[in-house]
Scaffold this motif. Structure first.
Motif, PDB file in Angstrom:
ATOM      1  N   MET A 194       6.371   1.877   5.509  1.00 48.55           N
ATOM      2  CA  MET A 194       5.365   0.645   5.005  1.00 48.55           C
ATOM      3  C   MET A 194       4.360   0.890   5.604  1.00 48.55           C
ATOM      4  O   MET A 194       3.366   0.715   5.724  1.00 48.55           O
ATOM      5  CB  MET A 194       6.246   0.015   5.330  1.00 48.55           C
ATOM      6  CG  MET A 194       7.740  -0.889   4.434  1.00 48.55           C
ATOM      7  SD  MET A 194       7.152  -0.522   2.755  1.00 48.55           S
ATOM      8  CE  MET A 194       5.872  -2.107   2.383  1.00 48.55           C
ATOM      9  N   ALA A 195       4.587   1.302   7.531  1.00 51.56           N
ATOM     10  CA  ALA A 195       3.399   1.821   7.980  1.00 51.56           C
ATOM     11  C   ALA A 195       2.453   2.565   7.492  1.00 51.56           C
ATOM     12  O   ALA A 195       1.112   2.641   7.683  1.00 51.56           O
ATOM     13  CB  ALA A 195       3.162   1.919  10.051  1.00 51.56           C
ATOM     14  N   LEU A 196       2.922   3.366   7.123  1.00 56.15           N
ATOM     15  CA  LEU A 196       2.011   5.021   6.897  1.00 56.15           C
ATOM     16  C   LEU A 196       1.762   4.518   5.519  1.00 56.15           C
ATOM     17  O   LEU A 196       0.140   5.279   5.198  1.00 56.15           O
ATOM     18  CB  LEU A 196       3.206   5.877   6.030  1.00 56.15           C
ATOM     19  CG  LEU A 196       1.777   6.891   5.681  1.00 56.15           C
ATOM     20  CD1 LEU A 196       1.324   7.470   6.810  1.00 56.15           C
ATOM     21  CD2 LEU A 196       3.703   7.742   5.169  1.00 56.15           C
ATOM     22  N   ALA A 197       1.744   3.473   4.663  1.00 55.31           N
ATOM     23  CA  ALA A 197       1.436   2.663   3.030  1.00 55.31           C
ATOM     24  C   ALA A 197       0.269   1.906   3.830  1.00 55.31           C
ATOM     25  O   ALA A 197      -1.055   2.121   3.003  1.00 55.31           O
ATOM     26  CB  ALA A 197       2.297   2.045   2.445  1.00 55.31           C
ATOM     27  N   GLU A 198       0.581   1.354   4.616  1.00 60.03           N
ATOM     28  CA  GLU A 198      -0.475   0.238   5.415  1.00 60.03           C
ATOM     29  C   GLU A 198      -1.804   0.824   5.883  1.00 60.03           C
ATOM     30  O   GLU A 198      -2.974   0.448   5.693  1.00 60.03           O
ATOM     31  CB  GLU A 198      -0.460  -1.150   5.926  1.00 60.03           C
ATOM     32  CG  GLU A 198      -1.496  -1.721   6.959  1.00 60.03           C
ATOM     33  CD  GLU A 198      -0.639  -3.162   7.153  1.00 60.03           C
ATOM     34  OE1 GLU A 198      -1.531  -3.622   7.936  1.00 60.03           O
ATOM     35  OE2 GLU A 198       0.334  -2.685   7.707  1.00 60.03           O
ATOM     36  N   GLY A 199      -1.398   1.584   6.588  1.00 64.20           N
ATOM     37  CA  GLY A 199      -2.262   2.813   7.764  1.00 64.20           C
ATOM     38  C   GLY A 199      -3.110   3.894   7.001  1.00 64.20           C
ATOM     39  O   GLY A 199      -4.453   4.176   6.685  1.00 64.20           O
ATOM     40  N   ALA A 200      -2.614   4.651   5.479  1.00 66.29           N
ATOM     41  CA  ALA A 200      -2.958   5.068   4.578  1.00 66.29           C
ATOM     42  C   ALA A 200      -4.338   4.651   4.433  1.00 66.29           C
ATOM     43  O   ALA A 200      -5.339   5.148   4.000  1.00 66.29           O
ATOM     44  CB  ALA A 200      -2.474   5.789   3.869  1.00 66.29           C
ATOM     45  N   ALA A 201      -4.377   3.709   3.556  1.00 72.83           N
ATOM     46  CA  ALA A 201      -5.220   2.121   3.553  1.00 72.83           C
ATOM     47  C   ALA A 201      -6.093   2.460   4.006  1.00 72.83           C
ATOM     48  O   ALA A 201      -7.313   2.288   3.754  1.00 72.83           O
ATOM     49  CB  ALA A 201      -4.569   1.173   2.417  1.00 72.83           C
ATOM     50  N   ASN A 202      -6.084   1.716   5.800  1.00 71.92           N
ATOM     51  CA  ASN A 202      -7.477   1.318   6.252  1.00 71.92           C
ATOM     52  C   ASN A 202      -7.846   3.081   6.418  1.00 71.92           C
ATOM     53  O   ASN A 202      -9.088   2.241   6.719  1.00 71.92           O
ATOM     54  CB  ASN A 202      -6.081   1.338   7.592  1.00 71.92           C
ATOM     55  CG  ASN A 202      -6.223  -0.130   7.265  1.00 71.92           C
ATOM     56  OD1 ASN A 202      -6.196  -1.539   6.546  1.00 71.92           O
ATOM     57  ND2 ASN A 202      -4.716  -0.485   8.096  1.00 71.92           N
ATOM     58  N   ASP A 203      -6.603   3.901   6.444  1.00 72.79           N
ATOM     59  CA  ASP A 203      -8.229   4.761   6.978  1.00 72.79           C
ATOM     60  C   ASP A 203      -8.453   5.792   6.285  1.00 72.79           C
ATOM     61  O   ASP A 203      -9.895   6.351   6.314  1.00 72.79           O
ATOM     62  CB  ASP A 203      -6.706   6.180   7.762  1.00 72.79           C
ATOM     63  CG  ASP A 203      -6.254   5.843   9.009  1.00 72.79           C
ATOM     64  OD1 ASP A 203      -6.600   4.544   9.494  1.00 72.79           O
ATOM     65  OD2 ASP A 203      -5.149   6.105   9.774  1.00 72.79           O
ATOM     66  N   TRP A 204      -7.762   5.641   4.673  1.00 70.59           N
ATOM     67  CA  TRP A 204      -9.040   6.554   3.872  1.00 70.59           C
ATOM     68  C   TRP A 204      -9.333   5.748   2.649  1.00 70.59           C
ATOM     69  O   TRP A 204      -9.664   6.927   1.331  1.00 70.59           O
ATOM     70  CB  TRP A 204      -7.526   7.874   2.859  1.00 70.59           C
ATOM     71  CG  TRP A 204      -6.554   8.592   5.105  1.00 70.59           C
ATOM     72  CD1 TRP A 204      -6.037   8.663   5.725  1.00 70.59           C
ATOM     73  CD2 TRP A 204      -8.106   9.677   5.131  1.00 70.59           C
ATOM     74  NE1 TRP A 204      -6.383  10.116   6.342  1.00 70.59           N
ATOM     75  CE2 TRP A 204      -7.493  10.767   6.037  1.00 70.59           C
ATOM     76  CE3 TRP A 204      -9.582   9.922   4.931  1.00 70.59           C
ATOM     77  CZ2 TRP A 204      -7.835  11.747   6.701  1.00 70.59           C
ATOM     78  CZ3 TRP A 204      -9.834  11.128   5.218  1.00 70.59           C
ATOM     79  CH2 TRP A 204      -9.553  11.576   6.016  1.00 70.59           C
ATOM     80  N   LEU A 205      -8.849   4.576   2.096  1.00 71.64           N
ATOM     81  CA  LEU A 205      -8.822   4.329   1.380  1.00 71.64           C
ATOM     82  C   LEU A 205     -10.066   4.636   0.240  1.00 71.64           C
ATOM     83  O   LEU A 205     -10.545   4.921  -0.643  1.00 71.64           O
ATOM     84  CB  LEU A 205      -8.563   2.414   1.147  1.00 71.64           C
ATOM     85  CG  LEU A 205      -8.388   1.702   0.140  1.00 71.64           C
ATOM     86  CD1 LEU A 205      -7.089   2.778  -1.238  1.00 71.64           C
ATOM     87  CD2 LEU A 205      -7.902   1.206  -0.572  1.00 71.64           C
ATOM     88  N   PRO A 206     -11.526   3.615   1.367  1.00 76.68           N
ATOM     89  CA  PRO A 206     -12.506   3.776   0.788  1.00 76.68           C
ATOM     90  C   PRO A 206     -12.971   5.805   0.612  1.00 76.68           C
ATOM     91  O   PRO A 206     -13.764   4.995  -0.641  1.00 76.68           O
ATOM     92  CB  PRO A 206     -13.871   2.816   1.536  1.00 76.68           C
ATOM     93  CG  PRO A 206     -12.443   1.911   2.303  1.00 76.68           C
ATOM     94  CD  PRO A 206     -11.979   3.177   2.432  1.00 76.68           C
ATOM     95  N   LEU A 207     -12.639   6.424   1.329  1.00 75.68           N
ATOM     96  CA  LEU A 207     -13.113   8.096   1.586  1.00 75.68           C
ATOM     97  C   LEU A 207     -11.917   8.386  -0.143  1.00 75.68           C
ATOM     98  O   LEU A 207     -12.934   9.022  -0.991  1.00 75.68           O
ATOM     99  CB  LEU A 207     -12.840   8.358   2.220  1.00 75.68           C
ATOM    100  CG  LEU A 207     -13.585   7.964   2.863  1.00 75.68           C
ATOM    101  CD1 LEU A 207     -13.501   9.717   4.473  1.00 75.68           C
ATOM    102  CD2 LEU A 207     -15.142   9.777   3.382  1.00 75.68           C
ATOM    103  N   LEU A 208     -10.742   7.468  -0.310  1.00 72.79           N
ATOM    104  CA  LEU A 208     -10.267   7.741  -1.114  1.00 72.79           C
ATOM    105  C   LEU A 208     -10.905   7.560  -2.651  1.00 72.79           C
ATOM    106  O   LEU A 208     -11.133   8.269  -3.848  1.00 72.79           O
ATOM    107  CB  LEU A 208      -9.023   7.646  -1.176  1.00 72.79           C
ATOM    108  CG  LEU A 208      -7.845   7.490  -3.129  1.00 72.79           C
ATOM    109  CD1 LEU A 208      -7.249   9.050  -2.641  1.00 72.79           C
ATOM    110  CD2 LEU A 208      -6.750   7.202  -2.258  1.00 72.79           C
ATOM    111  N   MET A 209     -11.814   6.816  -2.922  1.00 74.22           N
ATOM    112  CA  MET A 209     -12.190   5.675  -3.670  1.00 74.22           C
ATOM    113  C   MET A 209     -13.216   6.565  -4.487  1.00 74.22           C
ATOM    114  O   MET A 209     -13.935   6.750  -5.366  1.00 74.22           O
ATOM    115  CB  MET A 209     -12.313   4.749  -3.565  1.00 74.22           C
ATOM    116  CG  MET A 209     -11.186   3.872  -3.849  1.00 74.22           C
ATOM    117  SD  MET A 209     -10.292   3.697  -5.587  1.00 74.22           S
ATOM    118  CE  MET A 209      -8.327   3.545  -5.275  1.00 74.22           C
ATOM    119  N   VAL A 210     -14.262   6.535  -3.024  1.00 73.33           N
ATOM    120  CA  VAL A 210     -15.383   8.040  -3.385  1.00 73.33           C
ATOM    121  C   VAL A 210     -15.253   9.301  -4.418  1.00 73.33           C
ATOM    122  O   VAL A 210     -15.975   9.485  -4.857  1.00 73.33           O
ATOM    123  CB  VAL A 210     -16.202   7.690  -1.819  1.00 73.33           C
ATOM    124  CG1 VAL A 210     -17.543   8.411  -2.240  1.00 73.33           C
ATOM    125  CG2 VAL A 210     -16.585   6.293  -1.480  1.00 73.33           C
TER     126      VAL A 210
END
Length: 415
Positions: free
Chosen positions: A235-251
């Motif tokens: 669950m921490a990987l799911a939360e941390g991945a979004a915190n670190d990479w979500l804006p770049l993932l969408m861009v």
């Protein structure tokens, strides 16, 4: 009952201080998360180099989490929280300097300080909150983490505005750090170090059956604690991945503009806020292990849609499931770890949180490396896999709890 009623105003004040600090740390966290595309451009970094810069946060977090118990035992919760928060805000200032100087090493040092401060303040606040839960017999942990998510929502909204205005990172990040420091100083005065209080006398009658104090990770020898720790890893990987990479993932992965990527991250934080502030009410109707299972399943669904959706709008909408799913995993697991003998609670919470931070340690560079070679969307496959593993682990914990309940009922009937 009279003592409990008289204690209600203090618990509101004490928990309110923890809530306020977590809001400010959440603001500081989303302040840099929402501007990661701008930071990458200012540093002139590739996706893989950004992963290495974020690795500074992971290393700092792991160092902080592993040393937090020793630091808290020496300084107690209040001073540990203050020191950790100052490191967080100092790290944000160093990141701003790294962006202004286009220095990868300065940015790395900023993330290292930020992560170290997060590790110390996070563990100290969670242990203090667990102590308040035991003392006042109230559910506080989901609200505590909800306040962090509320802070990330506020910080993301500000970050969206700053990205739209193309405000310099130096001005944005230094301003947030200075204002947050002014807010933290009066809040920590209301933290009274309940986690350092001796265990009640009734607990000492069973001291021979309690595990002896030792290194924080030694608590993982207990099977239940290990299962909770592995759950929180996913669950921490799911939360941390979004915190670190979500804006770049969408861009980079779905073709959105930087400001749009920030708006989508705002949706994720909105899901986190709704999920965590609903936690107390949900726990009144559903067992904790069932909520853990539902959370992991929702996170897996959100990540799967973000990876495989051919439609950008559907990939963007999936972050609501991602956020709702990731919201309760961490606080529910920490509350579960805090149950049991009070004298050993800090070690159990620290051990479980340590496994969570392993995800923060391994996640950013691994996802950056995979994103460089496969693209960020396929680079999220490990996140999906770990969310599915967490779902299975929650089912195992549910079966474990059912067996213990059945065994306890049979023992009572025999007696």
């Amino acid at each position: 009952m009279a003592e409990t009623a008289a204690a209600l105003p203090p618990v509101r004040r004490l928990s309110g201080a923890l809530y306020g600090v977590f809001v400010l740390i959440g603001i500081a966290t989303s302040t840099w998360v929402t501007r990661t595309p701008a930071l990458r451009d200012a540093l002139g970094a590739s996706t893989e180099q950004m992963g290495l810069v974020l690795f500074g946060f992971s290393v700092g977090s792991m160092l902080g989490i592993l040393s937090a118990n020793a630091v808290t035992a020496r300084l107690q919760a209040r001073r540990t929280i203050l020191l950790g928060t100052c490191l967080v805000l100092g790290g944000l200032a160093l990141m701003a300097a790294g962006a202004a100087l286009a220095s990868l090493w300065c940015a790395f040092a900023g993330f290292l300080c930020f992560g170290l401060g997060i590790g110390w303040s996070d563990i100290a606040m969670n242990v203090e909150c667990a102590a308040l839960e035991r003392l006042y017999q109230r559910t506080l942990m989901t609200t505590l983490h909800g306040c962090f998510s509320l802070g990330t929502l506020l910080g993301a909204a500000l970050g969206m505005l700053m990205a739209y205005l193309q405000a310099p990172l130096l001005l944005h990040w230094l301003g947030v750090a200075a204002l947050a420091l002014l807010g933290v100083l009066p809040l920590v005065r209301h933290i009274h170090n309940h986690s350092a209080a001796p265990a009640p006398a009734a607990s000492h009658a069973h001291a021979d059956t309690e595990p002896a104090p030792g290194p924080v990770l030694s608590a993982l020898r207990e099977r239940r604690v290990l299962l909770i720790g592995l759950f929180i890893l996913g669950m921490a990987l799911a939360e941390g991945a979004a915190n670190d990479w979500l804006p770049l993932l969408m861009v980079d992965g779905h073709g959105f503009a930087e400001a749009q990527g920030t708006v989508i991250y705002l949706l994720f934080t909105l899901g986190m806020v709704v999920g965590r502030f609903s936690g107390h009410r949900l726990l009144q109707h559903f067992a904790r292990v069932r909520l853990m299972q539902a959370s992991a399943l929702a996170a897996a669904l959100g990540v799967a849609l973000a990876i495989f959706s051919p439609l950008p709008w559907l990939g963007a909408a999936s972050v609501l499931f991602w956020g709702l799913g990731a919201a309760l995993g961490f606080p529910l697991a920490l509350s579960a770890a805090g149950e049991g003998p009070a004298a050993d609670s800090a070690r159990r919470v620290g051990a479980v949180a340590s496994l969570g931070y392993v995800a923060f340690l391994v996640g950013p560079p691994m996802l950056g490396f995979l994103g460089e070679h496969w693209g960020l969307r396929l680079g999220m496959l490990p996140v999906l896999a770990m969310a599915l593993v967490a779902t299975v682990l929650a089912m195992v914990l549910q079966a474990w709890a059912a067996r213990r309940t059945a065994t306890g009922g049979a023992a009572q009937q025999t007696a």
